[in-house]
Design a protein around this motif. Structure first.
Motif, PDB file in Angstrom:
ATOM      1  N   MET A   1       0.829  -1.172   0.000  1.00 11.44           N
ATOM      2  CA  MET A   1       0.000   0.000   0.000  1.00 11.44           C
ATOM      3  C   MET A   1       0.875   1.238   0.000  1.00 11.44           C
ATOM      4  O   MET A   1       1.913   1.268   0.596  1.00 11.44           O
ATOM      5  CB  MET A   1      -0.805  -0.113   1.271  1.00 11.44           C
ATOM      6  CG  MET A   1      -1.444   1.057   1.722  1.00 11.44           C
ATOM      7  SD  MET A   1      -2.370   0.481   3.130  1.00 11.44           S
ATOM      8  CE  MET A   1      -2.396   1.912   3.966  1.00 11.44           C
TER       9      MET A   1
ATOM     10  N   ARG B   1       6.523  10.212   4.947  1.00 16.29           N
ATOM     11  CA  ARG B   1       5.480  10.067   3.929  1.00 16.29           C
ATOM     12  C   ARG B   1       5.149  11.455   3.408  1.00 16.29           C
ATOM     13  O   ARG B   1       5.136  12.419   4.193  1.00 16.29           O
ATOM     14  CB  ARG B   1       4.199   9.516   4.543  1.00 16.29           C
ATOM     15  CG  ARG B   1       4.264   8.123   4.995  1.00 16.29           C
ATOM     16  CD  ARG B   1       3.892   7.138   3.912  1.00 16.29           C
ATOM     17  NE  ARG B   1       3.933   5.817   4.504  1.00 16.29           N
ATOM     18  CZ  ARG B   1       4.553   4.785   3.986  1.00 16.29           C
ATOM     19  NH1 ARG B   1       5.184   4.904   2.835  1.00 16.29           N
ATOM     20  NH2 ARG B   1       4.546   3.628   4.587  1.00 16.29           N
TER      21      ARG B   1
ATOM     22  N   ARG C   1       4.733   2.881  16.256  1.00 16.30           N
ATOM     23  CA  ARG C   1       5.062   1.742  15.399  1.00 16.30           C
ATOM     24  C   ARG C   1       5.562   0.570  16.250  1.00 16.30           C
ATOM     25  O   ARG C   1       5.158  -0.573  16.067  1.00 16.30           O
ATOM     26  CB  ARG C   1       6.105   2.243  14.408  1.00 16.30           C
ATOM     27  CG  ARG C   1       6.577   1.358  13.298  1.00 16.30           C
ATOM     28  CD  ARG C   1       5.522   0.987  12.296  1.00 16.30           C
ATOM     29  NE  ARG C   1       5.960  -0.265  11.721  1.00 16.30           N
ATOM     30  CZ  ARG C   1       6.100  -0.507  10.427  1.00 16.30           C
ATOM     31  NH1 ARG C   1       5.751   0.385   9.552  1.00 16.30           N
ATOM     32  NH2 ARG C   1       6.534  -1.659  10.005  1.00 16.30           N
TER      33      ARG C   1
ATOM     34  N   ARG D   1       7.453   7.814  -0.581  1.00 12.82           N
ATOM     35  CA  ARG D   1       8.249   8.331   0.533  1.00 12.82           C
ATOM     36  C   ARG D   1       8.594   9.793   0.272  1.00 12.82           C
ATOM     37  O   ARG D   1       8.359  10.317  -0.812  1.00 12.82           O
ATOM     38  CB  ARG D   1       9.562   7.538   0.677  1.00 12.82           C
ATOM     39  CG  ARG D   1       9.375   6.059   0.961  1.00 12.82           C
ATOM     40  CD  ARG D   1       8.855   5.812   2.367  1.00 12.82           C
ATOM     41  NE  ARG D   1       8.799   4.396   2.644  1.00 12.82           N
ATOM     42  CZ  ARG D   1       9.833   3.679   3.050  1.00 12.82           C
ATOM     43  NH1 ARG D   1      11.011   4.267   3.234  1.00 12.82           N
ATOM     44  NH2 ARG D   1       9.720   2.394   3.282  1.00 12.82           N
TER      45      ARG D   1
ATOM     46  N   ARG E   1       9.489   1.894   7.202  1.00 10.19           N
ATOM     47  CA  ARG E   1       8.058   2.068   6.943  1.00 10.19           C
ATOM     48  C   ARG E   1       7.443   0.843   6.303  1.00 10.19           C
ATOM     49  O   ARG E   1       6.305   0.892   5.812  1.00 10.19           O
ATOM     50  CB  ARG E   1       7.819   3.284   6.028  1.00 10.19           C
ATOM     51  CG  ARG E   1       8.350   4.585   6.476  1.00 10.19           C
ATOM     52  CD  ARG E   1       7.631   5.381   7.436  1.00 10.19           C
ATOM     53  NE  ARG E   1       6.264   5.598   7.576  1.00 10.19           N
ATOM     54  CZ  ARG E   1       5.745   6.775   7.988  1.00 10.19           C
ATOM     55  NH1 ARG E   1       6.510   7.826   8.146  1.00 10.19           N
ATOM     56  NH2 ARG E   1       4.472   6.887   8.241  1.00 10.19           N
TER      57      ARG E   1
ATOM     58  N   CYS F   1       5.443  -2.522   5.574  1.00  4.09           N
ATOM     59  CA  CYS F   1       4.088  -2.840   6.048  1.00  4.09           C
ATOM     60  C   CYS F   1       4.131  -3.613   7.375  1.00  4.09           C
ATOM     61  O   CYS F   1       4.699  -4.702   7.435  1.00  4.09           O
ATOM     62  CB  CYS F   1       3.382  -3.682   4.988  1.00  4.09           C
ATOM     63  SG  CYS F   1       1.755  -4.243   5.525  1.00  4.09           S
TER      64      CYS F   1
END
Ligand code: HEM
Length: 527
Positions: A1, A126, A154, A398, A465, A467
């Protein structure tokens, strides 16, 4: 994604990327604005010092852009394909400009490795999506800027929400919902019905995802699913302010106003769900018994901070992270299963070989269990091959956190990076001349793994980053696919032949099928 500018198509589950041919509302106001922008651009070009003088470093090669829109017009309807063609002329590291945003497109594994792994900390941001702050309280992971707050959230999610024990915990939910879908397909099979397989999988995932996150698939008082999808529509709507940031203050398209309305309604629904979870937990005094993600996230509130941790879990984080999980898990899983089915129908040889593996490993008198999955080697090759040929998110998005030199080229702070996973999957130097063929056997003597360490195949991204839902995504895709292929034989309707199966794509955040996939099931497993 991938996270950038995308839109949930109305009445559809696909998030659709927008670019100029379709994105500018054809109102006089927008036309006037366009002319004003051209004027301002010309003035500012005259007044601005030459970029190359200010930064005496080379930018990667790229085509000439137009005023204001930059290179939007070169994206076409399927930007992953258009940019792959352009990369053949300008190379695997190409410079573009989308509106005012400098952009680099990466199309080979060697360069992707530099951006996503070697220099990962410098490209871990992002791109900013203006409305995400309103919808996600500025506190989510997926759109969040790379910061100590993001790192803490995270870590908490990796450890407590998406780790192996939690995947096991939701095994019975997947089993139960999948059994219901098989039952409904058995009814269809008895009646000789033509089935829209995407719709079936969509229904299944709705139940699994909403029950896993909220413990329910809808709400009596609020239309939870409707509100979530409206909110995601807004995140995806083309917003001029994302490309010309100073226009944000004018809210010319009314996006900020509409986002405020939806996010208030959504917040009420989420707040109610969180409150009910708190009450149930205290009434039943069921400390330690977690039903769903909200229970798990609530249990992390008011916990002492661990070494190096600066932020704890709070109420708003819980709601934002729950929305992240829906956004992250729902579409990619459905789309992966739909494409796998498409290719299996187009390639009866592969379908038969997979059915044979299931027959000999699982047996014809029982359904596939999650415990069977590790033994199904050919199934793993089929899933890898589908993620190569049709990566679910064709780009990884990114943004650079500082000025950086890469391969002798200068990349300034806040440049958008698009890693074209689709282009990498089409490279004959890596995958040999039959790149367009669905050929799972290419992985027989090739132990490339998809966990982000091999840059030639990174369907779940790579680096910081990457998934966080990869394990849960893979187990769901493998299980649903195996079950459907094991329990039924599948035929194409109306005498259609395999080569007539439509493969047209709709480009978006995810690369989905354009048309429904229709099939006729007949039962084969005796359960
Ligand atoms: C077949 C299924 C899936 C695919 C192909 C997929 C793919 C991806 C990709 C390519 C990214 C961007 C990675 C990067 O920038 O390096 C991503 C991010 C993300 N995914 Fe997934 N995903 C899948 C399933 C899931 C599931 C099941 C969840 C949650 C339960 C999830 C949650 C997320 C989140 C929260 C992010 C943002 C991470 C961050 O920015 O820190 N995904 N996914």
């Amino acid at each position: 994604m991938a996270f950038s500018n995308y839109q949930y198509k109305k009445n559809s589950r696909n998030i659709v990327f927008h670019y100029p041919s379709s994105m500018f509302p054809s109102t006089i106001a927008i036309l006037a604005l366009f002319l004003l922008l051209i004027f301002l651009y010309i003035i500012s070009t005259f007044l601005r010092p030459n970029n190359q003088t200010k930064h005496p470093h080379k930018r990667p090669p790229g085509p000439l852009g137009l005023p204001i829109i930059g290179h939007f017009h070169l994206l076409g309807k399927l930007p992953h394909r258009s940019l792959y063609s352009l990369s053949k002329k300008y190379g695997p590291m190409m410079s573009l400009r989308l509106g005012q945003i400098p952009t680099i497109v990466v199309s080979c594994p060697e360069v992707a490795k530099i951006f996503l792994r070697t220099l990962d900390p410098k490209f871990a941001n992002r791109p900013k999506v203006q409305v995400s702050d309103l919808i996600f309280y500025g506190k989510d992971m997926a759109f969040g800027e790379y910061s100590p707050y993001w790192c803490d959230m995270r870590k908490l999610c990796n450890k407590h929400v998406l780790g192996a024990p939690k995947i096991t915990m939701f095994g019975p939910l997947r089993r139960q919902e999948l059994a219901l879908m098989v039952k409904s397909l058995q009814e269809d099979a008895k009646l000789g019905e033509v089935v829209n397989i995407g719709e079936k999988v969509h229904g299944l995932m709705k139940e699994i995802v909403y029950k896993m996150i909220f413990g329910r698939s809808n709400d009596d008082e609020f239309d939870l699913k409707g509100l979530v999808s409206q909110a995601l529509n807004l995140v995806g709507e083309f917003n001029l302010a994302d490309y010309v940031p100073w226009l944000g203050a004018f809210d010319l398209q009314g996006i900020t106003r509409r986002t405020k309305e939806i996010s208030e309604a959504l917040d009420k629904a989420l707040e109610k769900i969180v409150r009910e979870h708190e009450e149930e937990a205290s009434n039943a005094q069921k400390e330690g018994h977690h039903r769903d993600f909200i229970d798990i996230l609530l249990s992390l509130m008011n916990q002492p901070l661990e070494d190096g941790q600066e932020h704890g879990m709070e109420r708003e984080n819980i709601k934002a992270i729950a929305l992240d999980m829906i956004l992250g898990s729902y579409d990619p899983t459905i789309i992966a299963i739909e494409w796998a089915f498409t290719e299996l129908l187009r390639n009866p040889r592969v379908m038969k070989k997979l059915q044979h593996e299931l027959e000999t490993t699982v047996g014809m008198d029982k359904m596939v269990e999650e415990a069977d999955i590790p033994k199904l080697n050919y199934l793993h090759m089929v899933v890898k091959e589908i993620l190569r040929l049709r990566p679910i998110g064709p780009f990884i998005f990114r943004e650079s956190l500082e000025d950086v030199m890469v391969n002798g080229y200068y990349i300034k702070k806040k440049t958008r990076i698009l890693v074209n996973l689709w282009a990498i999957g089409q490279n004959p130097k890596i995958w040999s001349d039959n790149v367009e063929e669905f050929y799972p056997e290419r992985f027989l003597n090739n132990d490339v793994n998809i966990n982000g360490n091999d840059s030639q195949l990174t369907p779940f991204g790579s680096g910081r980053r990457k998934c966080p839902g990869m394990l849960i995504g893979l187990i769901t895709v493998n299980l649903v696919l195996a079950q459907l292929v094991h329990c039924f034989n599948w035929e194409l309707p109306h005498g259609m032949t395999p080569c007539e199966v439509d493969t047209s794509e709709t480009f978006g955040l995810n690369l989905s099928r354009s048309k429904p996939l229709l099939v006729v099931p007949t039962c084969c497993v005796l359960v």
